[in-house]
Write a protein that holds these residues in place. Structure first.
Motif, PDB file in Angstrom:
ATOM      1  N   THR A  88      27.931  38.230 -66.851  1.00  0.00           N
ATOM      2  CA  THR A  88      26.986  39.328 -66.647  1.00  0.00           C
ATOM      3  C   THR A  88      25.703  39.078 -67.445  1.00  0.00           C
ATOM      4  O   THR A  88      25.663  38.223 -68.340  1.00  0.00           O
ATOM      5  N   ILE A  89      24.675  39.864 -67.109  1.00  0.00           N
ATOM      6  CA  ILE A  89      23.414  39.780 -67.845  1.00  0.00           C
ATOM      7  C   ILE A  89      23.646  40.153 -69.306  1.00  0.00           C
ATOM      8  O   ILE A  89      23.136  39.488 -70.221  1.00  0.00           O
ATOM      9  N   ALA A  90      24.435  41.201 -69.537  1.00  0.00           N
ATOM     10  CA  ALA A  90      24.727  41.636 -70.908  1.00  0.00           C
ATOM     11  C   ALA A  90      25.415  40.529 -71.703  1.00  0.00           C
ATOM     12  O   ALA A  90      25.080  40.276 -72.873  1.00  0.00           O
ATOM     13  N   GLU A  91      26.363  39.836 -71.088  1.00  0.00           N
ATOM     14  CA  GLU A  91      27.079  38.751 -71.765  1.00  0.00           C
ATOM     15  C   GLU A  91      26.133  37.616 -72.120  1.00  0.00           C
ATOM     16  O   GLU A  91      26.251  37.006 -73.188  1.00  0.00           O
ATOM     17  N   ASN A  92      25.180  37.328 -71.229  1.00  0.00           N
ATOM     18  CA  ASN A  92      24.228  36.248 -71.497  1.00  0.00           C
ATOM     19  C   ASN A  92      23.278  36.602 -72.632  1.00  0.00           C
ATOM     20  O   ASN A  92      22.952  35.747 -73.460  1.00  0.00           O
ATOM     21  N   ILE A  93      22.820  37.852 -72.689  1.00  0.00           N
ATOM     22  CA  ILE A  93      21.942  38.246 -73.794  1.00  0.00           C
ATOM     23  C   ILE A  93      22.730  38.268 -75.098  1.00  0.00           C
ATOM     24  O   ILE A  93      22.246  37.818 -76.144  1.00  0.00           O
ATOM     25  N   ARG A  94      23.970  38.776 -75.050  1.00  0.00           N
ATOM     26  CA  ARG A  94      24.802  38.833 -76.264  1.00  0.00           C
ATOM     27  C   ARG A  94      25.267  37.447 -76.719  1.00  0.00           C
ATOM     28  O   ARG A  94      25.897  37.340 -77.772  1.00  0.00           O
ATOM     29  N   PHE A  95      24.970  36.428 -75.941  1.00  0.00           N
ATOM     30  CA  PHE A  95      25.278  35.061 -76.368  1.00  0.00           C
ATOM     31  C   PHE A  95      24.581  34.773 -77.700  1.00  0.00           C
ATOM     32  O   PHE A  95      25.065  33.985 -78.511  1.00  0.00           O
ATOM     33  N   GLY A  96      23.443  35.441 -77.930  1.00  0.00           N
ATOM     34  CA  GLY A  96      22.726  35.274 -79.193  1.00  0.00           C
ATOM     35  C   GLY A  96      23.361  36.031 -80.341  1.00  0.00           C
ATOM     36  O   GLY A  96      23.202  35.665 -81.509  1.00  0.00           O
ATOM     37  N   LYS A  97      24.083  37.127 -80.029  1.00  0.00           N
ATOM     38  CA  LYS A  97      24.734  37.936 -81.062  1.00  0.00           C
ATOM     39  C   LYS A  97      25.861  38.724 -80.407  1.00  0.00           C
ATOM     40  O   LYS A  97      25.625  39.737 -79.769  1.00  0.00           O
ATOM     41  N   GLU A  98      27.076  38.227 -80.562  1.00  0.00           N
ATOM     42  CA  GLU A  98      28.224  38.776 -79.835  1.00  0.00           C
ATOM     43  C   GLU A  98      28.471  40.251 -80.151  1.00  0.00           C
ATOM     44  O   GLU A  98      28.849  41.024 -79.283  1.00  0.00           O
ATOM     45  N   GLU A  99      28.237  40.633 -81.412  1.00  0.00           N
ATOM     46  CA  GLU A  99      28.566  41.998 -81.822  1.00  0.00           C
ATOM     47  C   GLU A  99      27.406  42.969 -81.617  1.00  0.00           C
ATOM     48  O   GLU A  99      27.438  44.107 -82.113  1.00  0.00           O
ATOM     49  N   PRO A 153      21.601  46.234 -58.733  1.00  0.00           N
ATOM     50  CA  PRO A 153      22.612  47.265 -58.439  1.00  0.00           C
ATOM     51  C   PRO A 153      23.473  47.649 -59.637  1.00  0.00           C
ATOM     52  O   PRO A 153      23.761  48.826 -59.854  1.00  0.00           O
ATOM     53  N   ASP A 154      23.873  46.657 -60.429  1.00  0.00           N
ATOM     54  CA  ASP A 154      24.765  46.936 -61.561  1.00  0.00           C
ATOM     55  C   ASP A 154      24.062  46.842 -62.909  1.00  0.00           C
ATOM     56  O   ASP A 154      24.730  46.829 -63.958  1.00  0.00           O
ATOM     57  N   GLY A 155      22.745  46.759 -62.911  1.00  0.00           N
ATOM     58  CA  GLY A 155      22.007  46.730 -64.161  1.00  0.00           C
ATOM     59  C   GLY A 155      22.433  45.600 -65.074  1.00  0.00           C
ATOM     60  O   GLY A 155      22.493  44.435 -64.661  1.00  0.00           O
ATOM     61  N   TYR A 156      22.763  45.933 -66.319  1.00  0.00           N
ATOM     62  CA  TYR A 156      23.155  44.919 -67.304  1.00  0.00           C
ATOM     63  C   TYR A 156      24.514  44.299 -66.986  1.00  0.00           C
ATOM     64  O   TYR A 156      24.865  43.251 -67.541  1.00  0.00           O
ATOM     65  N   ASP A 157      25.277  44.926 -66.101  1.00  0.00           N
ATOM     66  CA  ASP A 157      26.586  44.380 -65.708  1.00  0.00           C
ATOM     67  C   ASP A 157      26.497  43.520 -64.449  1.00  0.00           C
ATOM     68  O   ASP A 157      27.528  43.106 -63.909  1.00  0.00           O
ATOM     69  N   SER A 158      25.283  43.270 -63.982  1.00  0.00           N
ATOM     70  CA  SER A 158      25.097  42.408 -62.804  1.00  0.00           C
ATOM     71  C   SER A 158      25.544  40.987 -63.126  1.00  0.00           C
ATOM     72  O   SER A 158      25.281  40.462 -64.221  1.00  0.00           O
ATOM     73  N   GLU A 159      26.213  40.376 -62.163  1.00  0.00           N
ATOM     74  CA  GLU A 159      26.739  39.027 -62.366  1.00  0.00           C
ATOM     75  C   GLU A 159      25.645  37.978 -62.175  1.00  0.00           C
ATOM     76  O   GLU A 159      24.849  38.053 -61.252  1.00  0.00           O
ATOM     77  N   ILE A 160      25.646  36.994 -63.060  1.00  0.00           N
ATOM     78  CA  ILE A 160      24.757  35.838 -62.953  1.00  0.00           C
ATOM     79  C   ILE A 160      25.591  34.664 -62.464  1.00  0.00           C
ATOM     80  O   ILE A 160      26.656  34.374 -63.007  1.00  0.00           O
ATOM     81  N   GLU A 161      25.110  34.011 -61.422  1.00  0.00           N
ATOM     82  CA  GLU A 161      25.838  32.860 -60.896  1.00  0.00           C
ATOM     83  C   GLU A 161      25.607  31.655 -61.802  1.00  0.00           C
ATOM     84  O   GLU A 161      24.764  31.688 -62.703  1.00  0.00           O
ATOM     85  N   GLN A 162      26.363  30.600 -61.553  1.00  0.00           N
ATOM     86  CA  GLN A 162      26.288  29.408 -62.397  1.00  0.00           C
ATOM     87  C   GLN A 162      24.853  28.902 -62.489  1.00  0.00           C
ATOM     88  O   GLN A 162      24.188  28.683 -61.492  1.00  0.00           O
ATOM     89  N   GLY A 163      24.381  28.734 -63.741  1.00  0.00           N
ATOM     90  CA  GLY A 163      23.032  28.235 -63.956  1.00  0.00           C
ATOM     91  C   GLY A 163      21.946  29.253 -63.656  1.00  0.00           C
ATOM     92  O   GLY A 163      20.767  28.928 -63.675  1.00  0.00           O
ATOM     93  N   GLY A 164      22.334  30.504 -63.341  1.00  0.00           N
ATOM     94  CA  GLY A 164      21.349  31.530 -63.024  1.00  0.00           C
ATOM     95  C   GLY A 164      20.671  31.298 -61.691  1.00  0.00           C
ATOM     96  O   GLY A 164      19.497  31.649 -61.502  1.00  0.00           O
ATOM     97  N   SER A 165      21.417  30.735 -60.744  1.00  0.00           N
ATOM     98  CA  SER A 165      20.827  30.369 -59.444  1.00  0.00           C
ATOM     99  C   SER A 165      20.410  31.583 -58.619  1.00  0.00           C
ATOM    100  O   SER A 165      19.644  31.440 -57.661  1.00  0.00           O
ATOM    101  N   ASN A 166      20.892  32.779 -58.964  1.00  0.00           N
ATOM    102  CA  ASN A 166      20.495  33.985 -58.224  1.00  0.00           C
ATOM    103  C   ASN A 166      19.337  34.722 -58.896  1.00  0.00           C
ATOM    104  O   ASN A 166      19.047  35.869 -58.566  1.00  0.00           O
ATOM    105  N   LEU A 167      18.666  34.053 -59.855  1.00  0.00           N
ATOM    106  CA  LEU A 167      17.497  34.624 -60.517  1.00  0.00           C
ATOM    107  C   LEU A 167      16.308  33.687 -60.371  1.00  0.00           C
ATOM    108  O   LEU A 167      16.469  32.475 -60.186  1.00  0.00           O
ATOM    109  N   SER A 168      15.123  34.254 -60.474  1.00  0.00           N
ATOM    110  CA  SER A 168      13.912  33.431 -60.411  1.00  0.00           C
ATOM    111  C   SER A 168      13.697  32.741 -61.753  1.00  0.00           C
ATOM    112  O   SER A 168      14.322  33.084 -62.764  1.00  0.00           O
TER     113      SER A 168
END
Length: 574
Positions: free
Chosen positions: A421-432, A455-470
């Protein structure tokens, strides 16, 4: 191979159970021909039906015992071998995690993938076979010979004559085949590399209409692998026909000479039948051994490739114990020189500057001037050749890598995201990180607007390598990932290139407030990105060609003036 098999020590009770069960199975198999001999000689020949039923029942019980032992042994051997594969794969992954970029460059990503998948699978498969055969084949071979000699010592001379021929044939085939296994693995590495390049670079290939050339390259490499594989399999395929030919010739000779001995009263029919069974068991043991000889050399090649990686020491260790917090946020380059491994000329020469908290230090220069190389030295991705780099007043060689990197928020040139998810990717910098920290980092990075539209905001899924984002969206999430860490030192390696000018301006304005107590290093191509920096360092061919503010460099640096002239109008540059 032996080094890897030492990892089986944690499964020693399973292996002991396998050996006991295989021993029971082998004993059962060796006992069956003797029972059959008794049925023929004492039951069938004399017409004793009750004896046939009695011994027949014993044979069924012995066969059942052997079958049960075989099934359980297969289960435990598979469990131990698969556990070995899991443990080695985990150890390999953890070890590679400690590599510097220097080791990655040396081995190659494609080869590391092959070694952690195909090579470990080869070792795993051979381990299953070895656990089943390492005790079973010798027992069947030695036991079969002993039982055959006990049945008729003179007839056993046939086996003595045949075995050297059989063993010699196997060794000759292996001598020809083993070197080809190494070639097969190398060709597999090459094929994996081409697949990887094509899959990751598919956009570039299509943009330049290079599909035909890439197909030819793949076809050529695939053919090389196919040719070598066919060659080695042709050689190994000879083994089974040779084994069967020798086995059948041995049986013919046994029947021939056995018939003569029966005719002269020196042997009974049942003993001849049992003798033939023992000969078959001896030959089967040799077949099992030959299969081991086919599989083990290939697995040995794979094991050596795995051990090569496991034995590789990182180019620099992590022995530092000093805390990198003497002078919070400072970055100092002290006459730093760096060579890439094998390069004749240094990528950077005599680089010296100091960046302090609350300051923005920008690095600019032409393509190949060493900008990205410079920032990769700060987290110690590569080891410098001369000089010193200090973070928070401590030489990065004297502090632990974890300690140094915990002070740094790096936004790489190529935005790399992970599936999740987007949230998981941002929290990669700080898990807690809390929800408020997550949202704040996204706001500063100018990412909240597009995240809220999903649609799911911060819980939106990111595909491998972020291929579904610009590209711009990926860059902003990478920036948010660094911001949430709240480090002492921010490094932006050309991290605004995919942003439009409006978003770029808003982001830099927000960053000024967010990072006012930290040190900021920006690598950029655009003059507009660095124009307001407190210090601009101009690089040319790995050397500092000028240092100062925008206004100072316009007056003093020819290189900087050329860069400005190529990007800005006279009014903008003023």
């Amino acid at each position: 191979m032996i080094k890897l098999l030492k990892h089986l020590s944690v499964y020693k009770w399973m292996i002991i159970a396998v050996f006991v069960l295989i021993f029971l199975q082998s004993m059962a198999n060796l006992y069956l021909p003797t029972l059959m001999s008794d049925i023929v000689d004492k039951g069938v020949v004399v017409g004793n039906v009750s004896y046939i039923w009695k011994i027949g029942g014993v044979m069924l019980a012995v066969s059942a015992l052997g079958a049960i032992a075989s099934v359980i042994a297969s289960y435990y051997s598979s469990k131990a071998a698969i556990g070995l594969g899991r443990d080695v794969r985990r150890k390999l992954f953890y070890h590679v995690e400690n590599f510097s970029l220097q080791e990655f460059d040396e081995v190659g990503t494609a080869s590391l993938i092959t070694r952690s998948t195909n090579d470990i699978t080869q070792v795993q498969q051979v381990t299953i076979m070895m656990l089943r055969m390492i005790i079973g084949a010798p027992i069947m071979l030695v036991g079969g010979i002993i039982m055959a000699v006990l049945k008729d010592a003179k007839l056993a001379l046939v086996i003595v004559l045949i075995m050297p021929v059989l063993i010699g044939s196997i060794l000759l085939i292996l001598y020809k085949g083993i070197p080809l296994f190494r070639t097969v693995q190398k060709k597999l590495d090459r094929l994996n590399l081409i697949f990887r390049e094509n899959l990751t670079g598919i956009r570039v290939i299509r943009a330049f209409s290079s599909e035909k050339e890439e197909k030819e390259r793949l076809k050529r490499t695939n053919k090389e692998l196919t040719d070598v594989s066919i060659k080695v399999n042709k050689i190994m395929a000879l083994m089974m026909p040779v084994m069967m030919l020798v086995m059948n010739l041995t049986v013919v000779l046994v029947i021939w000479f056995g018939g003569i001995r029966i005719d002269h009263g020196g042997m009974q029919i049942g003993d001849l039948m049992a003798f033939i069974q023992y000969v078959m068991q001896i030959m089967f043991a040799l077949v099992m051994a030959s299969m081991m000889f086919v599989m083990v050399p290939r697995a040995d090649v794979s094991a050596k490739r795995i051990n090569q990686v496991l034995e590789m020491e990182p180019a620099f260790g992590d022995n530092g114990d000093q805390q990198a917090d003497r002078s919070k946020g400072t970055l100092e380059f002290d006459h730093v020189t760096f060579h890439y491994p094998g390069a004749e000329e240094p990528a950077l020469s005599e680089i010296s500057f100091t960046a302090n908290p609350g300051e923005v230090t920008a690095i600019i220069g032409g393509t190949g001037s060493g900008k990205s190389t410079l920032v990769q030295l700060i987290p110690r991705f590569y080891e410098i050749s001369n000089g010193a780099i200090r973070v928070n007043g401590v030489d990065i060689k004297e502090a632990s890598q974890r300690e140094i990197r915990s002070k740094i928020g790096l936004v790489p040139q190529k935005a790399t995201l992970f599936s999740g998810t987007i949230a998981e990717n941002i929290r990669f910098g700080k898990e807690e990180a809390s929800e408020s920290e997550l949202v704040h980092a996204a706001q500063i990075a100018q990412a909240e607007e597009f995240i809220n539209k999903l649609p799911d905001g911060y819980d939106s899924e990111i595909e491998q390598g972020g291929s579904n984002l610009s590209g711009g969206q990926k860059q902003r999430l990478s920036i948010a990932r660094a911001l949430i860490r709240q480090p002492d030192l921010y490094i932006f390696d050309d991290s605004f290139s995919a942003l439009d000018y409006q978003t770029d301006a808003r982001l830099r304005s927000a960053l000024m407030e967010e990072t006012k107590e930290a040190t900021v290093v920006i690598v950029a191509q655009r003059v507009s990105t660095v124009i307001d920096a407190d210090r601009i360092i101009v690089l040319e061919e790995g050397r500092i060609a000028g240092t100062g503010t925008h206004e100072e460099l316009i007056e003093t640096s020819d290189v900087y003036r050329e860069i400005v002239k190529s990007q800005l109008t006279e009014e903008e540059s003023a």
